[in-house]
Motif scaffolding. Structure first.
Motif, short mmCIF file in Angstrom:
data_model
loop_
_atom_site.label_atom_id
_atom_site.label_comp_id
_atom_site.label_asym_id
_atom_site.label_seq_id
_atom_site.Cartn_x
_atom_site.Cartn_y
_atom_site.Cartn_z
N MET A 1 0.84 -1.18 0.00
CA MET A 1 0.00 0.00 0.00
C MET A 1 0.89 1.25 0.00
O MET A 1 2.03 1.22 0.47
CB MET A 1 -0.94 0.01 1.22
CG MET A 1 -1.92 -1.13 1.23
SD MET A 1 -3.06 -1.08 2.64
CE MET A 1 -4.07 0.35 2.22
N ALA A 2 0.34 2.33 -0.51
CA ALA A 2 1.13 3.54 -0.69
C ALA A 2 1.31 4.32 0.59
O ALA A 2 0.51 4.23 1.53
CB ALA A 2 0.45 4.43 -1.73
N GLY A 3 2.38 5.11 0.63
CA GLY A 3 2.53 6.12 1.67
C GLY A 3 1.71 7.34 1.29
O GLY A 3 1.27 7.49 0.14
N PRO B 1 4.73 4.05 3.35
CA PRO B 1 4.25 2.90 2.57
C PRO B 1 4.18 1.65 3.44
O PRO B 1 4.99 1.46 4.36
CB PRO B 1 5.32 2.75 1.48
CG PRO B 1 5.94 4.10 1.37
CD PRO B 1 5.93 4.66 2.75
N LEU B 2 3.20 0.81 3.15
CA LEU B 2 3.00 -0.43 3.93
C LEU B 2 3.80 -1.55 3.28
O LEU B 2 3.60 -1.87 2.11
CB LEU B 2 1.52 -0.78 4.00
CG LEU B 2 1.14 -1.94 4.92
CD1 LEU B 2 -0.23 -1.69 5.55
CD2 LEU B 2 1.13 -3.27 4.16
N TYR B 3 4.69 -2.14 4.07
CA TYR B 3 5.60 -3.18 3.56
C TYR B 3 5.37 -4.49 4.31
O TYR B 3 5.65 -4.60 5.50
CB TYR B 3 7.05 -2.73 3.74
CG TYR B 3 8.07 -3.71 3.18
CD1 TYR B 3 8.34 -3.74 1.81
CD2 TYR B 3 8.75 -4.58 4.02
CE1 TYR B 3 9.28 -4.62 1.29
CE2 TYR B 3 9.69 -5.47 3.51
CZ TYR B 3 9.95 -5.48 2.15
OH TYR B 3 10.87 -6.36 1.63
N ASN B 4 4.85 -5.48 3.59
CA ASN B 4 4.66 -6.81 4.14
C ASN B 4 5.95 -7.61 4.01
O ASN B 4 6.46 -7.79 2.89
CB ASN B 4 3.53 -7.54 3.42
CG ASN B 4 2.16 -7.05 3.82
OD1 ASN B 4 1.94 -6.68 4.97
ND2 ASN B 4 1.22 -7.06 2.89
N ASP B 5 6.46 -8.07 5.13
CA ASP B 5 7.70 -8.85 5.12
C ASP B 5 7.52 -10.07 4.21
O ASP B 5 6.61 -10.89 4.42
CB ASP B 5 8.02 -9.31 6.54
CG ASP B 5 9.32 -10.07 6.61
OD1 ASP B 5 9.30 -11.30 6.40
OD2 ASP B 5 10.36 -9.44 6.88
N GLU C 1 -3.03 -13.49 -4.60
CA GLU C 1 -2.20 -12.28 -4.58
C GLU C 1 -2.92 -11.16 -5.33
O GLU C 1 -3.51 -11.38 -6.39
CB GLU C 1 -0.84 -12.54 -5.22
CG GLU C 1 0.12 -11.36 -5.06
CD GLU C 1 1.55 -11.72 -5.39
OE1 GLU C 1 2.44 -10.94 -5.01
OE2 GLU C 1 1.78 -12.78 -6.02
N VAL C 2 -2.90 -9.98 -4.76
CA VAL C 2 -3.62 -8.83 -5.33
C VAL C 2 -2.63 -7.75 -5.74
O VAL C 2 -1.48 -7.74 -5.28
CB VAL C 2 -4.63 -8.26 -4.30
CG1 VAL C 2 -5.69 -9.30 -3.97
CG2 VAL C 2 -3.92 -7.80 -3.03
N PRO C 3 -3.04 -6.83 -6.62
CA PRO C 3 -2.13 -5.76 -7.03
C PRO C 3 -1.83 -4.80 -5.89
O PRO C 3 -2.53 -4.75 -4.88
CB PRO C 3 -2.93 -5.04 -8.14
CG PRO C 3 -3.98 -6.00 -8.57
CD PRO C 3 -4.31 -6.81 -7.36
N VAL C 4 -0.77 -4.02 -6.07
CA VAL C 4 -0.46 -2.95 -5.14
C VAL C 4 -1.64 -1.98 -5.10
O VAL C 4 -2.26 -1.67 -6.12
CB VAL C 4 0.82 -2.21 -5.58
CG1 VAL C 4 1.07 -0.99 -4.69
CG2 VAL C 4 2.01 -3.15 -5.54
N PHE C 5 -1.97 -1.50 -3.90
CA PHE C 5 -3.12 -0.61 -3.72
C PHE C 5 -2.60 0.79 -3.35
O PHE C 5 -1.75 0.93 -2.47
CB PHE C 5 -4.02 -1.16 -2.62
CG PHE C 5 -5.24 -0.33 -2.34
CD1 PHE C 5 -6.03 0.16 -3.37
CD2 PHE C 5 -5.61 -0.03 -1.04
CE1 PHE C 5 -7.16 0.92 -3.11
CE2 PHE C 5 -6.74 0.72 -0.76
CZ PHE C 5 -7.51 1.20 -1.82
N SER C 6 -3.12 1.82 -4.02
CA SER C 6 -2.62 3.18 -3.80
C SER C 6 -3.21 3.85 -2.57
O SER C 6 -2.85 4.98 -2.24
CB SER C 6 -2.90 4.05 -5.03
OG SER C 6 -4.28 4.10 -5.32
N GLY C 7 -4.13 3.17 -1.86
CA GLY C 7 -4.60 3.68 -0.58
C GLY C 7 -3.52 3.54 0.48
O GLY C 7 -2.49 2.89 0.26
N SER C 8 -3.75 4.15 1.64
CA SER C 8 -2.75 4.15 2.70
C SER C 8 -3.34 3.61 4.00
O SER C 8 -4.55 3.62 4.19
CB SER C 8 -2.22 5.57 2.93
OG SER C 8 -1.66 6.09 1.75
N GLU C 9 -2.47 3.17 4.90
CA GLU C 9 -2.88 2.52 6.14
C GLU C 9 -1.82 2.77 7.21
O GLU C 9 -0.63 2.55 6.96
CB GLU C 9 -3.01 1.02 5.93
CG GLU C 9 -4.36 0.43 6.23
CD GLU C 9 -4.73 0.39 7.70
OE1 GLU C 9 -3.85 0.62 8.55
OE2 GLU C 9 -5.90 0.11 8.00
#
Length: 405
Positions: A183-185, A300-304, A328-336
């Motif tokens: 996910m995006a920053g 940005p959200l980074y999954n190990d 598996e899903v695409p990168v999402f431009s929302g933030s968390e």
């Protein structure tokens, strides 16, 4: 014991739904979740567990479940704030607060987590290690609750952190994940342009900030198209242009607010540098004075990748009929702001499909008609439970007793 835990969750599905409906009817905005936090704290009263309230910069709650055996410390997070949206759904448990709505599923996150936590408390003698339930406030509004909870130090001992989010674009039973940057920053900026007001018939005696602002809106769109590598993700959006006045009066000043998204720190630095450069150029070109506030909100959200691969393997091999697909899903431009936990502790954040039954197209998160298939609450609880069983050593053949057996 693992099978008994799953059976416990199944037997309490209706309770999850009732909790979700209570929270949905009584939403509270970020940093104002006093009654919601009290409801959560009250749920744990009389249970053999440690509860810390008012954690971080608001109403955060940390519930610590200590197993009888040594092992890892696992964090499980569920957020509980609502949004400033007027609800347009037609459900009997519709929001009682005009202009406030659980339009992102946080009511569901809290509902499944409360029941899961209670079940884990009842089988704590089978748990190797410690489980920390993170009931987080203020995910929706920067600076958010996650950063302050991390900075409080209460989670310094975590070995692993897990989080989920209800996502109506997938049918119930589908779990979506993304390894690495998922996910995006997000950054926010506000630009105040100070000109010289006057009569619309005599622009030569004024200095129009709207003209300067219009130039900024156009110029800032070139940052992504002309300053970023085409293979890098970046978004710059103008969400507010406050220049309203009278048709024949040149305003004295205007305000512009914008939203920035990016997938890594280097991209964020480039965008901020270019926005500041454009602002400086506008001051020189138009002779106005600009005050720019630029704030980086959530990273940005980074999954190990290693943890993500383990989680995917566990869920794919769970042999659970409620989990129909792991994809598996695409990168999402929302933030968390879950990204703050992942900056400090390895972990993974994944989506739980909750598309309402019988609809062709679901309303996306943050829409006034957002709704979920409540069967997804059990999917959420059981998917996280499968992971906890793996990481906390809860085996199929444990001899520990379930309290309510």
């Amino acid at each position: 014991m693992k099978q008994k835990l799953m059976a416990m969750l199944e037997s309490r599905q209706d309770e999850m739904i009732q909790i979700r409906r209570h929270l949905h009817a009584n939403p509270e905005l970020s940093f104002k979740e006093e009654k919601t936090a009290q409801y959560i704290a009250d749920f744990y009263k009389g249970k053999d567990v440690e509860v810390q309230t008012n954690v971080g910069n608001g109403y955060g709650i940390i519930v610590t479940i200590k197993g009888d055996k040594s092992g890892k410390v696992i964090g499980l997070r569920a957020d509980f704030d609502a949004l400033p949206i007027h609800e347009e759904t037609d459900v009997p448990f519709k929001s009682k607060s005009d202009g406030v709505m659980h339009a992102c599923g946080h009511d569901g996150h809290t509902a499944y987590m409360l029941v899961l936590a209670d079940c884990l408390i009842q089988i704590k003698s089978s748990i190797a290690g410690t489980i920390k339930i993170i009931h987080q406030h203020a995910e929706e509004t920067p600076p958010g609750g996650a950063k302050s909870i991390v900075e409080s130090g209460v989670l310094d001992d975590l070995d692993l952190v897990l989080g989920t989010h209800l996502f109506p674009m997938f049918p119930t039973g589908t779990i979506g994940y993304r390894s690495g940057y998922a996910m995006a920053g997000r950054s926010y900026f506000k630009l105040v342009i100070q000109g010289v007001g006057g009569h619309g018939s005599s622009p030569q005696n004024s200095n129009d900030p709207i003209v300067a602002g219009a130039h900024f809106v156009t110029a800032v769109q070139t940052v992504v198209s002309r300053r970023l590598n085409p293979f890098e993700m970046g978004v710059v959006s103008i969400g507010s242009f406050d220049g309203k006045g009278s048709f024949n009066i040149i305003k004295d000043s205007i305000e512009i607010e914008g939203d920035v998204r990016y997938m890594n720190d280097k991209t964020e630095q480039v965008i901020e540098k270019e926005v500041r450069r454009i602002v400086s150029g506008i001051e020189l070109e138009f002779g106005v004075t600009c005050v720019l506030s630029y704030v980086s909100d959530y990273p940005p959200l980074y999954n190990d990748p290693e943890v993500t691969a383990e989680v995917v393997s566990i869920l794919e091999n769970a042999n659970d009929p409620t989990i129909t697909e792991v994809t598996e899903v695409p990168v999402f431009s929302g933030s968390e702001d879950f990204s703050y936990y992942l900056e400090k502790t390895p972990g993974v954040y994944f989506n739980i499909g909750c598309k309402p039954k019988g609809v062709e197209t679901a309303y996306f998160n943050h829409h006034p008609k957002f709704d979920i298939d409540e069967d997804a609450l059990l999917v959420s609880a059981k998917s996280v439970a499968h992971l906890v069983c793996n990481y906390a050593g809860i085996k199929e053949n444990s001899d520990a007793l379930v309290a309510n057996e």
